[in-house]
Motif scaffolding. Structure first.
Motif, PDB file in Angstrom:
ATOM      1  N   LEU A  58       0.829  -1.206   0.000  1.00  0.00           N
ATOM      2  CA  LEU A  58       0.000   0.000   0.000  1.00  0.00           C
ATOM      3  C   LEU A  58       0.864   1.258   0.000  1.00  0.00           C
ATOM      4  CD1 LEU A  58      -2.853  -0.977   2.508  1.00  0.00           C
ATOM      5  CD2 LEU A  58      -2.787  -1.253   0.019  1.00  0.00           C
ATOM      6  N   GLU A  75       2.178   1.871  -3.513  1.00  0.00           N
ATOM      7  CA  GLU A  75       1.139   2.390  -4.399  1.00  0.00           C
ATOM      8  C   GLU A  75       0.756   3.826  -4.055  1.00  0.00           C
ATOM      9  OE1 GLU A  75      -3.284   1.202  -6.081  1.00  0.00           O
ATOM     10  OE2 GLU A  75      -2.059  -0.360  -5.143  1.00  0.00           O
ATOM     11  N   ARG A 108      -4.492   8.957  -0.989  1.00  0.00           N
ATOM     12  CA  ARG A 108      -4.462   7.666  -1.695  1.00  0.00           C
ATOM     13  C   ARG A 108      -4.232   6.524  -0.714  1.00  0.00           C
ATOM     14  NH1 ARG A 108      -6.741   4.501  -5.041  1.00  0.00           N
ATOM     15  NH2 ARG A 108      -5.336   3.041  -6.072  1.00  0.00           N
ATOM     16  N   GLU A 122      -7.517   5.744   0.860  1.00  0.00           N
ATOM     17  CA  GLU A 122      -8.370   4.994  -0.077  1.00  0.00           C
ATOM     18  C   GLU A 122      -7.931   3.534  -0.164  1.00  0.00           C
ATOM     19  OE1 GLU A 122      -7.980   6.939  -3.840  1.00  0.00           O
ATOM     20  OE2 GLU A 122      -8.988   8.765  -3.166  1.00  0.00           O
ATOM     21  N   LEU A 123      -6.635   3.324  -0.242  1.00  0.00           N
ATOM     22  CA  LEU A 123      -6.106   1.963  -0.357  1.00  0.00           C
ATOM     23  C   LEU A 123      -6.400   1.138   0.890  1.00  0.00           C
ATOM     24  CD1 LEU A 123      -2.703   2.795  -2.059  1.00  0.00           C
ATOM     25  CD2 LEU A 123      -4.627   1.559  -3.099  1.00  0.00           C
ATOM     26  N   VAL A 183      -9.024   1.433   2.767  1.00  0.00           N
ATOM     27  CA  VAL A 183     -10.447   1.073   2.676  1.00  0.00           C
ATOM     28  C   VAL A 183     -10.624  -0.088   1.699  1.00  0.00           C
ATOM     29  CG1 VAL A 183     -12.724   1.870   1.907  1.00  0.00           C
ATOM     30  CG2 VAL A 183     -11.302   3.344   3.360  1.00  0.00           C
ATOM     31  N   LYS A 184     -10.006   0.004   0.527  1.00  0.00           N
ATOM     32  CA  LYS A 184     -10.112  -1.075  -0.467  1.00  0.00           C
ATOM     33  C   LYS A 184      -9.531  -2.377   0.064  1.00  0.00           C
ATOM     34  CE  LYS A 184     -10.159   1.781  -4.586  1.00  0.00           C
ATOM     35  NZ  LYS A 184      -9.489   2.148  -5.835  1.00  0.00           N
ATOM     36  N   HIS A 185      -8.404  -2.279   0.752  1.00  0.00           N
ATOM     37  CA  HIS A 185      -7.786  -3.473   1.331  1.00  0.00           C
ATOM     38  C   HIS A 185      -8.738  -4.115   2.344  1.00  0.00           C
ATOM     39  CE1 HIS A 185      -4.754  -6.151   2.987  1.00  0.00           C
ATOM     40  NE2 HIS A 185      -5.075  -5.707   4.181  1.00  0.00           N
ATOM     41  N   GLU A 224     -11.949  -3.940   2.418  1.00  0.00           N
ATOM     42  CA  GLU A 224     -13.090  -4.532   1.715  1.00  0.00           C
ATOM     43  C   GLU A 224     -12.716  -5.866   1.073  1.00  0.00           C
ATOM     44  OE1 GLU A 224     -14.088  -1.380  -0.978  1.00  0.00           O
ATOM     45  OE2 GLU A 224     -15.244  -0.282   0.544  1.00  0.00           O
ATOM     46  N   SER A 225     -11.515  -5.950   0.522  1.00  0.00           N
ATOM     47  CA  SER A 225     -11.115  -7.181  -0.165  1.00  0.00           C
ATOM     48  C   SER A 225     -10.550  -8.229   0.788  1.00  0.00           C
ATOM     49  CB  SER A 225     -10.093  -6.873  -1.260  1.00  0.00           C
ATOM     50  OG  SER A 225      -8.880  -6.431  -0.689  1.00  0.00           O
ATOM     51  N   ARG A 226      -9.990  -7.821   1.895  1.00  0.00           N
ATOM     52  CA  ARG A 226      -9.393  -8.740   2.873  1.00  0.00           C
ATOM     53  C   ARG A 226      -9.829  -8.345   4.284  1.00  0.00           C
ATOM     54  NH1 ARG A 226      -4.441 -11.302   1.574  1.00  0.00           N
ATOM     55  NH2 ARG A 226      -5.075 -12.617   3.301  1.00  0.00           N
ATOM     56  N   ALA A 264      -7.836  -6.402   7.705  1.00  0.00           N
ATOM     57  CA  ALA A 264      -8.051  -4.955   7.712  1.00  0.00           C
ATOM     58  C   ALA A 264      -7.190  -4.327   8.809  1.00  0.00           C
ATOM     59  CB  ALA A 264      -9.525  -4.652   7.944  1.00  0.00           C
TER      60      ALA A 264
END
Length: 192
Positions: free
Chosen positions: A26, A29, A73, A76-77, A79-81, A83-85, A89
């Motif tokens: 993260l 990115e 960013r 945001e990453l 939050v996405k992480h 949601e996917s894992r 979290a």
């Protein structure tokens, strides 16, 4: 930039391994979102459950990018992480400071490194993260506030920063500023 994972000491070593892997991905990115590539920064300095990200001065990479691109960013990453894992979290404390960094054969060091580390480990920043539902809590040093935040550059809402962190470095009393989304101007975000 110093970052630290909230509550990582309450996890097992195998979970920490996965959290650390995710953290470094993260961070890479998020820094890339600010156009901060490998040539503009040192390798991350490992802090166990966090990292120190040392960025070299460069004319095309103003400090404002940390506040307008990198930190948003990273949020945001996270939050996405989550949601996917969801089982992996995590949330972060983030501290920004600018100054001189010294190096020897072992690592980077110096007073300005100490300031960033004191900010990210400050009780006020830890408390701020506990009080919010946001994926990260941010503290900036007096230097970052003086040179960047207070000027209200485009994308930075200076009203969202409150003077709240106090610490000593040797005999000197220093302060930091917390980003407090609830204090920002109506309808404005960190990256307006």
């Amino acid at each position: 930039m110093a970052v630290d994972i909230e509550g990582s000491t309450q996890t097992t070593n195998s979970v920490r391994t996965q959290l650390r892997t995710a953290l470094y991905e993260l961070l890479d990115e998020a820094l890339a979102a600010g156009r901060i590539g490998q040539k503009h920064r040192d390798k991350f300095v490992d802090r166990g459950d966090g990292a120190l990200c040392l960025i070299r001065p460069h004319d095309q990479l103003p400090k404002t990018l940390l506040l307008t691109a990198v930190v948003p960013r990273l949020a945001e990453l996270l939050v996405k992480h989550a949601e996917s894992r969801p089982e992996l979290a995590f949330r972060l404390r983030v501290a920004l400071h600018a100054g001189e960094v010294h190096r020897d054969a072992r690592t980077s060091y110096g007073e300005d490194v100490d300031i960033a580390c004191r900010l990210v480990d400050s009780p006020e920043l830890k408390r701020r993260l506990c009080e919010t539902t946001e994926p990260l809590a941010l503290a900036v040093s007096q230097e970052i506030h003086r040179s960047v935040v207070r000027h209200g550059y485009p994308g930075i809402d200076r009203s969202a920063f409150t003077r709240a962190v106090h610490f000593k470095l040797g005999e000197e009393r220093l302060r930091g500023w917390l980003y407090t989304p609830e204090a920002r101007a109506p309808g404005q975000s960190l990256t307006a």
